[in-house]
Design a protein around this motif. Structure first.
Motif, PDB file in Angstrom:
ATOM      1  N   ASP A  53     -45.230  45.405 -47.861  1.00  8.01           N
ATOM      2  CA  ASP A  53     -45.458  44.730 -49.022  1.00  8.01           C
ATOM      3  C   ASP A  53     -46.617  43.720 -49.177  1.00  8.01           C
ATOM      4  O   ASP A  53     -46.554  43.052 -48.524  1.00  8.01           O
ATOM      5  N   LYS A  54     -47.551  43.637 -50.248  1.00  7.51           N
ATOM      6  CA  LYS A  54     -48.508  42.991 -50.568  1.00  7.51           C
ATOM      7  C   LYS A  54     -48.257  41.599 -50.850  1.00  7.51           C
ATOM      8  O   LYS A  54     -48.961  40.553 -50.799  1.00  7.51           O
ATOM      9  N   VAL A  55     -47.056  41.630 -51.724  1.00 11.95           N
ATOM     10  CA  VAL A  55     -46.492  40.470 -52.100  1.00 11.95           C
ATOM     11  C   VAL A  55     -45.744  39.931 -51.401  1.00 11.95           C
ATOM     12  O   VAL A  55     -44.654  40.312 -51.068  1.00 11.95           O
ATOM     13  N   TYR A  56     -46.131  38.465 -51.056  1.00 13.13           N
ATOM     14  CA  TYR A  56     -45.329  37.750 -49.700  1.00 13.13           C
ATOM     15  C   TYR A  56     -43.903  37.482 -49.997  1.00 13.13           C
ATOM     16  O   TYR A  56     -43.194  37.607 -49.262  1.00 13.13           O
ATOM     17  N   LYS A  57     -43.380  37.123 -51.094  1.00 15.09           N
ATOM     18  CA  LYS A  57     -42.150  36.938 -51.626  1.00 15.09           C
ATOM     19  C   LYS A  57     -41.371  38.054 -51.624  1.00 15.09           C
ATOM     20  O   LYS A  57     -40.173  37.903 -50.809  1.00 15.09           O
ATOM     21  N   VAL A  58     -41.803  39.401 -51.882  1.00  9.45           N
ATOM     22  CA  VAL A  58     -41.030  40.517 -51.756  1.00  9.45           C
ATOM     23  C   VAL A  58     -41.092  40.931 -50.111  1.00  9.45           C
ATOM     24  O   VAL A  58     -39.611  41.170 -49.733  1.00  9.45           O
ATOM     25  N   LYS A  59     -41.784  40.588 -49.219  1.00  5.93           N
ATOM     26  CA  LYS A  59     -41.998  40.765 -47.944  1.00  5.93           C
ATOM     27  C   LYS A  59     -41.083  40.028 -47.283  1.00  5.93           C
ATOM     28  O   LYS A  59     -40.394  40.522 -46.463  1.00  5.93           O
ATOM     29  N   GLU A  60     -41.181  38.794 -47.554  1.00  7.60           N
ATOM     30  CA  GLU A  60     -40.081  37.744 -46.964  1.00  7.60           C
ATOM     31  C   GLU A  60     -38.638  37.864 -47.416  1.00  7.60           C
ATOM     32  O   GLU A  60     -37.719  38.001 -46.325  1.00  7.60           O
ATOM     33  N   ILE A  78     -38.174  43.319 -36.376  1.00  4.35           N
ATOM     34  CA  ILE A  78     -39.363  43.175 -37.610  1.00  4.35           C
ATOM     35  C   ILE A  78     -39.738  41.752 -37.431  1.00  4.35           C
ATOM     36  O   ILE A  78     -39.028  40.869 -37.554  1.00  4.35           O
ATOM     37  N   ASN A  79     -41.007  41.648 -37.353  1.00  5.43           N
ATOM     38  CA  ASN A  79     -41.621  40.296 -37.652  1.00  5.43           C
ATOM     39  C   ASN A  79     -42.240  39.932 -38.820  1.00  5.43           C
ATOM     40  O   ASN A  79     -42.680  41.096 -39.585  1.00  5.43           O
ATOM     41  N   LEU A  80     -41.800  38.920 -39.464  1.00  4.02           N
ATOM     42  CA  LEU A  80     -42.638  38.400 -40.567  1.00  4.02           C
ATOM     43  C   LEU A  80     -44.110  38.391 -40.862  1.00  4.02           C
ATOM     44  O   LEU A  80     -44.696  39.016 -41.798  1.00  4.02           O
ATOM     45  N   GLY A  81     -44.661  37.895 -39.749  1.00  2.92           N
ATOM     46  CA  GLY A  81     -46.086  37.787 -39.691  1.00  2.92           C
ATOM     47  C   GLY A  81     -46.557  36.619 -40.725  1.00  2.92           C
ATOM     48  O   GLY A  81     -45.882  36.255 -41.487  1.00  2.92           O
ATOM     49  N   ARG A  82     -47.947  36.724 -40.933  1.00  2.39           N
ATOM     50  CA  ARG A  82     -48.536  35.595 -41.695  1.00  2.39           C
ATOM     51  C   ARG A  82     -48.852  36.325 -43.044  1.00  2.39           C
ATOM     52  O   ARG A  82     -48.836  37.668 -43.208  1.00  2.39           O
TER      53      ARG A  82
END
Length: 150
Positions: A53-60, A78-82
């Motif tokens: 996902d490109k929206v960080y809040k959703v990804k997080e 799975i890593n969160l990444g930057r």
């Protein structure tokens, strides 16, 4: 929070909402509901959102759900990444020039510009509306002013 070990009745609708590229709120809402169920479809959606996902809040939030379920991808956690929105400044410049050219805008018409932006690239508009929040209009105005001259 207890997890239910079977798929919800509206799993198809939740999966569809989680795949909605032009509405990050719908994806986040679907994710919140899917994290209550421990079924293969919810696990697949959580992994996809956590990775792509490109929206960080959703990804997080998807990453946190994946951690809670102990989900892995190819045997690795799975890593969160930057934070990476997936767009570069040249992508915005190209789109802004296309809107300017297609709508023959000498001066910026913000409402028309935003409407056209949503039509041409709804995913980019969704990501930037999340990233910029209430400053989206100011970002569009300043980006438009900084476009290369003809």
């Amino acid at each position: 929070m207890t997890t239910i070990m079977e798929a919800p009745d509206n799993i198809g609708e939740l999966v569809q909402n989680a795949g909605c590229k032009y509405d990050w709120k719908a994806r986040l809402s679907a994710l919140e509901e899917l994290r209550k169920y421990d079924c293969q479809q919810s696990r697949d959606v959580i992994i996809r959102l956590a990775l792509h996902d490109k929206v960080y809040k959703v990804k997080e939030e998807a990453f946190r759900a994946a951690q809670a379920f102990g989900l892995e991808k190819n045997g690795r956690p799975i890593n969160l990444g930057r934070k990476d929105i997936g767009y570069k400044s040249k992508d915005f410049t190209k789109l802004f020039l296309k809107v300017k050219r297609d709508k023959k805008m000498d001066e910026l018409d913000l409402a028309l510009f935003k409407e056209t932006f949503k039509i041409l690239n709804p995913e980019m508009y969704d990501v930037m509306s999340f990233e910029k929040g209430s400053k989206l209009d100011n970002w569009i105005i300043s980006s438009y002013k900084s476009l290369p001259k003809d």
